[in-house]
Design a protein around this motif. Structure first.
Motif, PDB file in Angstrom:
ATOM      1  N   VAL A  62      -1.096  -9.023   4.107  1.00  0.00           N
ATOM      2  CA  VAL A  62      -1.704  -7.891   4.809  1.00  0.00           C
ATOM      3  C   VAL A  62      -0.724  -7.216   5.761  1.00  0.00           C
ATOM      4  O   VAL A  62       0.239  -7.820   6.233  1.00  0.00           O
ATOM      5  CB  VAL A  62      -2.958  -8.313   5.597  1.00  0.00           C
ATOM      6  N   GLU A  76      -4.186  -3.899   3.368  1.00  0.00           N
ATOM      7  CA  GLU A  76      -2.912  -3.846   2.665  1.00  0.00           C
ATOM      8  C   GLU A  76      -2.612  -2.391   2.341  1.00  0.00           C
ATOM      9  O   GLU A  76      -3.402  -1.492   2.652  1.00  0.00           O
ATOM     10  CB  GLU A  76      -2.977  -4.681   1.390  1.00  0.00           C
ATOM     11  N   PHE A 124      -9.073  -6.973   6.408  1.00  0.00           N
ATOM     12  CA  PHE A 124      -7.679  -7.130   6.005  1.00  0.00           C
ATOM     13  C   PHE A 124      -7.224  -5.840   5.329  1.00  0.00           C
ATOM     14  O   PHE A 124      -7.844  -5.398   4.354  1.00  0.00           O
ATOM     15  CB  PHE A 124      -7.529  -8.296   5.030  1.00  0.00           C
TER      16      PHE A 124
END
Length: 293
Positions: A92, A230, A228
């Motif tokens: 992440v 990304e 999270f």
């Protein structure tokens, strides 16, 4: 955004649920009727036939959809849940945390020293599976320590929200696993809690690169929450498990989802809480004058 099923993540889930079931790769292989090498291959991200995945999911006590990540993952083991947290945190860029009373990733090393004892205290001695539950504590603690080590090595951005009311309760109760414990030095436990709260104050005043903290002085959601982020994906984890005062590592159902509706709604909630939170010197002064007084 990427919401597809990943063979690599199927392997990660398989490992997490295997750990939660307290099975070694050898034990799972024997039950599933495959070789130990096959289990290692699957967990490392190599594909498995659908009939084998069905068999393994059943043995691990999860649905095939959860194992494959098709929709929402439902998790009834704290070990499996925190292992999934560790896996998700590996790649992440940003973690948004609502986890009371303090975010584990930002706790001191002393917190880790006492955590096994606190988690053991949270398990009632009269429960039928007491010995099994105690044996699971070391597995859980090892996963948590790996999470913290990985965080400190990678230092992804962290936005952490905590409740002023929970911090007040944490200081009053001390770092204890349950109520009315016999033979516990309450003053010592309260001092441990004070050190963790003082650590939050220092983080608020020093504002390390990549760490943002906010203190919410009114109501907070009852469940812990992590988002999270990304580059091309967001996931949200909602959990009944807690590691602070009156820890819970036994009961509840956690969920993980990358569905756009879920991540968008929870992002909206965290944005609202962040906007309402006090931050920086104002938050540090509030904690010192209102909670640590």
């Amino acid at each position: 955004m990427d919401y597809g099923i990943s063979v690599e993540e199927i392997g990660q889930r398989m490992k997490a649920f295997r750990l939660g079931a307290m099975l070694t790769p050898e034990e799972l292989a024997k039950k599933a009727g495959v070789s130990r090498a096959a289990i290692y291959r699957y967990e490392s991200g190599q594909p498995a036939k659908i009939d084998i995945l069905v068999r393994i999911a059943s043995l691990l006590g999860v649905s095939l959809a959860t194992l494959m990540g098709a929709g929402v993952e439902y998790i009834v083991s704290a070990i499996s849940f925190f292992e999934r947290m560790r896996q998700l945190e590996e790649n992440v860029e940003q973690i948004i945390v609502l986890f009371g009373p303090v975010s584990y990733l930002l706790t001191t090393d002393q917190y880790d020293e006492f955590l096994p004892e606190i988690l053991a205290e949270s398990i009632p001695k009269h429960v039928d599976d007491y010995d099994q539950a105690i044996s699971e504590v070391s597995t859980l603690v090892e996963i948590l320590r790996k999470r913290k080590q990985a965080y400190r090595a990678r230092t992804p951005n962290v936005i952490s929200l905590t409740s002023g009311a929970e911090l007040t309760q944490f200081l009053k109760l001390g770092f204890v696993g349950g109520p009315n414990l016999q033979g516990v030095d309450l003053k010592k436990r309260q001092e441990i809690a004070r050190i963790e709260i003082e650590n939050i104050v220092q983080l608020l005043r020093n504002q390390p690169i990549g760490v943002q903290l906010g203190v919410v002085v009114d109501s907070m959601p009852g469940s812990s929450l992590q988002i999270f982020r990304e580059a091309n994906r967001r996931s949200v984890a909602v959990s009944p498990y807690r590691l602070g005062a009156f820890a819970n590592i036994r009961l509840g159902v956690a969920t993980i989802s990358s569905a756009p509706e879920a991540t968008s709604l929870y992002q909206t909630v965290t944005n609202q809480l962040w906007n309402r939170a006090i931050k920086g010197e104002q938050a540090a002064d509030y904690i010192e004058k209102t909670i640590l007084k």
